[in-house]
Every structure is written in C-alpha cells, then in structure tokens.
Motif scaffolding. Sequence first.
Motif, short mmCIF file in Angstrom:
data_model
loop_
_atom_site.label_atom_id
_atom_site.label_comp_id
_atom_site.label_asym_id
_atom_site.label_seq_id
_atom_site.Cartn_x
_atom_site.Cartn_y
_atom_site.Cartn_z
N SER A 119 -1.17 3.45 5.44
CA SER A 119 -0.48 2.40 5.78
C SER A 119 0.14 2.41 7.33
O SER A 119 0.21 1.62 8.09
N LEU A 130 0.89 -1.03 0.03
CA LEU A 130 0.04 0.16 -0.06
C LEU A 130 0.77 1.36 -0.08
O LEU A 130 0.76 2.15 -0.77
N ILE A 147 -9.16 2.72 2.32
CA ILE A 147 -8.15 2.16 1.72
C ILE A 147 -8.64 1.65 0.43
O ILE A 147 -7.84 2.00 -0.87
#
Length: 191
Positions: free
Chosen positions: A120, A19, A79
């Motif tokens: 993250s 990520l 996300i």
Amino acid sequence: MPELSSRNIFNIVILLGVLAMLGPVAHDIFVPAMPIIAEGLNTTTNKVSVSISAIFLGGAIGTLFHGPLADRYGRKIIILWVLGIYTVAAIAAAFSSNVETLIILRFFQGLAVAGGRVLSAAVARDLFEKENLGKVMSNIMFMTAIAAVIAPLVGGYTAKHLPWQSTLLFMAIFAGLVFILFLILYKIMLE
C-alpha cells in the motif's frame, strides 16, 4: 502518468487503505477468539497465543521480500498473490485440526500481512509526491487505525456467538473481497 481526479484519488486511498487493513484484521480479530479457538482445538490459550508470534515473524520476514518482488514483477500481481495467500491461509487455519497446524498457517498469513503494509505504501509512493503523498499516507494510516478499533469488536462478537472457525473465515472473506476489488478496480482507477 496523467493527473488523477479527486474521485480517483479518493478511490485509490480507499483501495490502499483496505489493503493496509490486512494487519489489524489478522491480529485484532483473532485475539478475543483465542480462548474459544483453544477450546475448539483441545489445547491451551497459551499454545494458541504462539500463533500471534508466528504471524509477527511471518510479517517481519515478508517485509523483506514484498517490495523487491513488486519492483520486479509489478505491484498488482504481487498484491493479488499476497491477498490470495492471506485468504488461503485463513481458510486452511479455520480447518486446522491441531494448534501446530494453526501456528504454521498463521505464519504464512503473516507473510501476506506484511504485503498489505508494504505494498500500500509502495503504490502510494508510485502515484503521489510530497504533500499529496503525506496526505494519502495519513489517510491510509487512519483507515488502518479504524480497523484496529473495529476488529476487536468483530472478534469479540464472533467469539461469543459463532464457532471458533468463524474468526478465521471472516479474515478470509475480507481478504477475498479486497482481492476482487484489486482485480477489478486497480487499473480502472489509475486511468
């Protein structure tokens, strides 16, 4: 939260690391391809380089919003939105007919790039404390550094051997795969 096994910790680090790689993939793959992108869009490399500023501007603005949105609506959904925006922006940029459209789409990609970095770190802070948090963040940053080394090589290869759109499509494929990983594995790894 229950104690995480070492295997789950490893998987979480990998997932958060990929990520966090959104930034190096978006920046460092693009730079070697700028001359062929300029040629493909019938413009100058200087005009294409404005898209680098656009992605950094998007990243700066996105940094302000991703944390609060993730606090309000949950980490996973934000996300997934970030990865979706990144993917769609990269695909749309690959089909840009002019440099102005490319610049605008790279701005939106920059908004998403900030999410990779911010989210993250947020998930890592949710799951770990003290020394463990430091180790996890160090490993995530190591993965980001590796991406920053490998991405220009990929960008140079695609610029030399493939059409200009391939650089942006590679970014979209990368983000799409990370989207699928988060969709499938995020909850499983935390159990």
